[in-house]
Design a protein around this motif. Sequence first.
Motif, PDB file in Angstrom:
ATOM      1  N   ALA A  35       0.825  -1.208   0.000  1.00 15.31           N
ATOM      2  CA  ALA A  35       0.000   0.000   0.000  1.00 15.31           C
ATOM      3  C   ALA A  35       0.861   1.260   0.000  1.00 15.31           C
ATOM      4  O   ALA A  35       0.562   2.232  -0.711  1.00 15.31           O
ATOM      5  N   LYS A  36       1.945   1.234   0.761  1.00 17.91           N
ATOM      6  CA  LYS A  36       2.833   2.397   0.805  1.00 17.91           C
ATOM      7  C   LYS A  36       3.628   2.547  -0.493  1.00 17.91           C
ATOM      8  O   LYS A  36       3.801   3.659  -0.998  1.00 17.91           O
ATOM      9  N   LEU A  37       4.106   1.431  -1.035  1.00 14.54           N
ATOM     10  CA  LEU A  37       4.915   1.485  -2.248  1.00 14.54           C
ATOM     11  C   LEU A  37       4.152   2.087  -3.420  1.00 14.54           C
ATOM     12  O   LEU A  37       4.707   2.878  -4.188  1.00 14.54           O
ATOM     13  N   ARG A  38       2.888   1.713  -3.561  1.00 12.72           N
ATOM     14  CA  ARG A  38       2.135   2.111  -4.741  1.00 12.72           C
ATOM     15  C   ARG A  38       0.963   3.042  -4.434  1.00 12.72           C
ATOM     16  O   ARG A  38       0.166   3.331  -5.313  1.00 12.72           O
ATOM     17  N   GLY A  39       0.846   3.493  -3.193  1.00 11.87           N
ATOM     18  CA  GLY A  39      -0.222   4.432  -2.850  1.00 11.87           C
ATOM     19  C   GLY A  39      -1.607   3.845  -3.017  1.00 11.87           C
ATOM     20  O   GLY A  39      -2.497   4.486  -3.588  1.00 11.87           O
ATOM     21  N   LEU A  40      -1.818   2.631  -2.491  1.00 13.82           N
ATOM     22  CA  LEU A  40      -3.057   1.892  -2.722  1.00 13.82           C
ATOM     23  C   LEU A  40      -3.973   1.946  -1.506  1.00 13.82           C
ATOM     24  O   LEU A  40      -3.521   2.060  -0.360  1.00 13.82           O
ATOM     25  N   THR A  41      -5.268   1.833  -1.757  1.00 16.09           N
ATOM     26  CA  THR A  41      -6.226   1.645  -0.680  1.00 16.09           C
ATOM     27  C   THR A  41      -6.366   0.154  -0.380  1.00 16.09           C
ATOM     28  O   THR A  41      -6.090  -0.700  -1.228  1.00 16.09           O
ATOM     29  N   ILE A  42      -6.803  -0.146   0.824  1.00 13.20           N
ATOM     30  CA  ILE A  42      -6.976  -1.525   1.280  1.00 13.20           C
ATOM     31  C   ILE A  42      -8.451  -1.738   1.585  1.00 13.20           C
ATOM     32  O   ILE A  42      -9.035  -1.023   2.408  1.00 13.20           O
ATOM     33  N   GLU A  43      -9.058  -2.734   0.929  1.00 12.43           N
ATOM     34  CA  GLU A  43     -10.467  -3.052   1.142  1.00 12.43           C
ATOM     35  C   GLU A  43     -10.587  -4.502   1.601  1.00 12.43           C
ATOM     36  O   GLU A  43     -10.073  -5.410   0.947  1.00 12.43           O
ATOM     37  N   GLY A  44     -11.266  -4.700   2.727  1.00  9.91           N
ATOM     38  CA  GLY A  44     -11.412  -6.024   3.297  1.00  9.91           C
ATOM     39  C   GLY A  44     -10.300  -6.299   4.285  1.00  9.91           C
ATOM     40  O   GLY A  44      -9.311  -5.576   4.353  1.00  9.91           O
ATOM     41  N   PRO A  45     -10.492  -7.330   5.081  1.00 12.38           N
ATOM     42  CA  PRO A  45     -11.666  -8.206   5.135  1.00 12.38           C
ATOM     43  C   PRO A  45     -12.798  -7.580   5.961  1.00 12.38           C
ATOM     44  O   PRO A  45     -12.914  -6.352   6.005  1.00 12.38           O
ATOM     45  N   HIS A  46     -13.602  -8.410   6.611  1.00  9.54           N
ATOM     46  CA  HIS A  46     -14.591  -7.956   7.587  1.00  9.54           C
ATOM     47  C   HIS A  46     -13.865  -7.543   8.864  1.00  9.54           C
ATOM     48  O   HIS A  46     -12.804  -8.086   9.200  1.00  9.54           O
ATOM     49  N   ARG A  47     -14.415  -6.602   9.595  1.00 13.66           N
ATOM     50  CA  ARG A  47     -13.727  -6.031  10.753  1.00 13.66           C
ATOM     51  C   ARG A  47     -13.431  -7.057  11.844  1.00 13.66           C
ATOM     52  O   ARG A  47     -12.565  -6.821  12.704  1.00 13.66           O
ATOM     53  N   ASP A  48     -14.102  -8.206  11.836  1.00 14.26           N
ATOM     54  CA  ASP A  48     -13.831  -9.206  12.866  1.00 14.26           C
ATOM     55  C   ASP A  48     -12.453  -9.841  12.735  1.00 14.26           C
ATOM     56  O   ASP A  48     -12.026 -10.595  13.616  1.00 14.26           O
ATOM     57  N   ASP A  49     -11.728  -9.546  11.658  1.00 15.68           N
ATOM     58  CA  ASP A  49     -10.359 -10.045  11.511  1.00 15.68           C
ATOM     59  C   ASP A  49      -9.305  -9.033  11.939  1.00 15.68           C
ATOM     60  O   ASP A  49      -8.107  -9.286  11.760  1.00 15.68           O
ATOM     61  N   GLN A  50      -9.714  -7.908  12.533  1.00 11.51           N
ATOM     62  CA  GLN A  50      -8.703  -6.925  12.958  1.00 11.51           C
ATOM     63  C   GLN A  50      -7.691  -7.541  13.925  1.00 11.51           C
ATOM     64  O   GLN A  50      -6.494  -7.232  13.864  1.00 11.51           O
ATOM     65  N   PHE A  51      -8.130  -8.445  14.786  1.00  9.26           N
ATOM     66  CA  PHE A  51      -7.197  -9.018  15.763  1.00  9.26           C
ATOM     67  C   PHE A  51      -6.120  -9.857  15.081  1.00  9.26           C
ATOM     68  O   PHE A  51      -4.989  -9.940  15.561  1.00  9.26           O
ATOM     69  N   TRP A  52      -6.438 -10.475  13.935  1.00  8.33           N
ATOM     70  CA  TRP A  52      -5.420 -11.189  13.174  1.00  8.33           C
ATOM     71  C   TRP A  52      -4.436 -10.209  12.536  1.00  8.33           C
ATOM     72  O   TRP A  52      -3.216 -10.436  12.542  1.00  8.33           O
ATOM     73  N   ILE A  53      -4.943  -9.125  11.996  1.00  8.97           N
ATOM     74  CA  ILE A  53      -4.066  -8.118  11.378  1.00  8.97           C
ATOM     75  C   ILE A  53      -3.145  -7.510  12.426  1.00  8.97           C
ATOM     76  O   ILE A  53      -1.961  -7.269  12.168  1.00  8.97           O
ATOM     77  N   ASP A  54      -3.665  -7.287  13.623  1.00  6.49           N
ATOM     78  CA  ASP A  54      -2.851  -6.714  14.692  1.00  6.49           C
ATOM     79  C   ASP A  54      -1.700  -7.639  15.096  1.00  6.49           C
ATOM     80  O   ASP A  54      -0.679  -7.182  15.623  1.00  6.49           O
ATOM     81  N   GLN A  55      -1.846  -8.932  14.852  1.00  5.42           N
ATOM     82  CA  GLN A  55      -0.818  -9.907  15.232  1.00  5.42           C
ATOM     83  C   GLN A  55       0.245 -10.115  14.154  1.00  5.42           C
ATOM     84  O   GLN A  55       1.180 -10.901  14.350  1.00  5.42           O
ATOM     85  N   LEU A  56       0.116  -9.454  13.007  1.00  9.18           N
ATOM     86  CA  LEU A  56       1.039  -9.709  11.904  1.00  9.18           C
ATOM     87  C   LEU A  56       2.516  -9.506  12.268  1.00  9.18           C
ATOM     88  O   LEU A  56       3.358 -10.337  11.882  1.00  9.18           O
ATOM     89  N   PRO A  57       2.898  -8.460  12.998  1.00  9.26           N
ATOM     90  CA  PRO A  57       4.323  -8.323  13.336  1.00  9.26           C
ATOM     91  C   PRO A  57       4.853  -9.523  14.121  1.00  9.26           C
ATOM     92  O   PRO A  57       5.934 -10.050  13.813  1.00  9.26           O
ATOM     93  N   GLU A  58       4.092  -9.976  15.105  1.00  7.80           N
ATOM     94  CA  GLU A  58       4.522 -11.125  15.907  1.00  7.80           C
ATOM     95  C   GLU A  58       4.490 -12.416  15.085  1.00  7.80           C
ATOM     96  O   GLU A  58       5.410 -13.244  15.151  1.00  7.80           O
ATOM     97  N   ALA A  59       3.432 -12.585  14.295  1.00  3.88           N
ATOM     98  CA  ALA A  59       3.282 -13.826  13.526  1.00  3.88           C
ATOM     99  C   ALA A  59       4.380 -13.976  12.486  1.00  3.88           C
ATOM    100  O   ALA A  59       4.926 -15.079  12.293  1.00  3.88           O
ATOM    101  N   THR A  60       4.729 -12.900  11.794  1.00  2.00           N
ATOM    102  CA  THR A  60       5.778 -13.006  10.783  1.00  2.00           C
ATOM    103  C   THR A  60       7.128 -13.317  11.422  1.00  2.00           C
ATOM    104  O   THR A  60       7.914 -14.092  10.868  1.00  2.00           O
ATOM    105  N   GLN A  61       7.372 -12.757  12.582  1.00  2.26           N
ATOM    106  CA  GLN A  61       8.620 -13.067  13.283  1.00  2.26           C
ATOM    107  C   GLN A  61       8.654 -14.528  13.704  1.00  2.26           C
ATOM    108  O   GLN A  61       9.669 -15.220  13.552  1.00  2.26           O
ATOM    109  N   ARG A  62       7.542 -15.033  14.196  1.00  2.39           N
ATOM    110  CA  ARG A  62       7.471 -16.415  14.676  1.00  2.39           C
ATOM    111  C   ARG A  62       7.674 -17.425  13.554  1.00  2.39           C
ATOM    112  O   ARG A  62       8.302 -18.467  13.741  1.00  2.39           O
ATOM    113  N   PHE A  63       7.166 -17.119  12.363  1.00  5.71           N
ATOM    114  CA  PHE A  63       7.255 -18.062  11.247  1.00  5.71           C
ATOM    115  C   PHE A  63       8.423 -17.774  10.312  1.00  5.71           C
ATOM    116  O   PHE A  63       8.557 -18.432   9.279  1.00  5.71           O
ATOM    117  N   GLY A  64       9.259 -16.812  10.658  1.00  5.45           N
ATOM    118  CA  GLY A  64      10.425 -16.524   9.845  1.00  5.45           C
ATOM    119  C   GLY A  64      10.126 -15.780   8.560  1.00  5.45           C
ATOM    120  O   GLY A  64      10.907 -15.824   7.609  1.00  5.45           O
TER     121      GLY A  64
END
Length: 214
Positions: A69-98
């Motif tokens: 989104a930052k590289l190309r100046g894009l908007t982000i659409e989706g998913p449903h708001r009930d997945d915000q907690f998964w998005i919030d975990q992305l920094p930790e999850a990517t570190q955990r899985f390498g």
Amino acid sequence: MKALIVPVTPFQQNCSIIWDERSKRAAVVDPGGDLDRVLAEVDREGLQLEKILLTHGHLDHAAATAELAKLRGLTIEGPHRDDQFWIDQLPEATQRFGFPQAEAFTPDRWLEQGDQVTVGEETLEVRHCPGHTPGHVIFFHARQKFAWVGDVIFAGSIGRSDFPRGDHDTLVRSIRENLFPLGDDVRFVPGHGPLSTFGQERQTNPFVADRRFR
């Protein structure tokens, strides 16, 4: 509408580039990683990226979203708001899985059942299909009878439901009540593996075939 699948990440997630043939305006569906490969295809086709579409917030589908989104100046659409907690975990999850370190983000637009999203002059319908994750959505192009279903259903299988806030019965209902009625002749791109049709899965998928529910 045209589409190109680019498998990304060690999980071989089916990231899709989709575009309106007339305007060449395009979207990336589920940019989980390997942006150099994804953007090389975008540029090779001469496309103008305008947005990112997300089916759900798991790292193999969403980890490269903020960077793209930052590289190309894009908007982000989706998913449903009930997945915000998964998005919030992305920094930790990517570190955990390498994976390369990912940023959490908030989409510009949360999606609901019955919403529509546009790519150039093309329109996709949105279906909210919880069960794999609570905020999972799918995108359906009615004219071409084609769908992008993330990890809801695969050729011969269905998504895992043992993650936090996943639920097997809810997932099965999402498939049988929200996807299968779209039509047996609808082809779909799953989050992983080969394409299939809803009709094929109604006949042969051991988890959701019609014979299990008679």
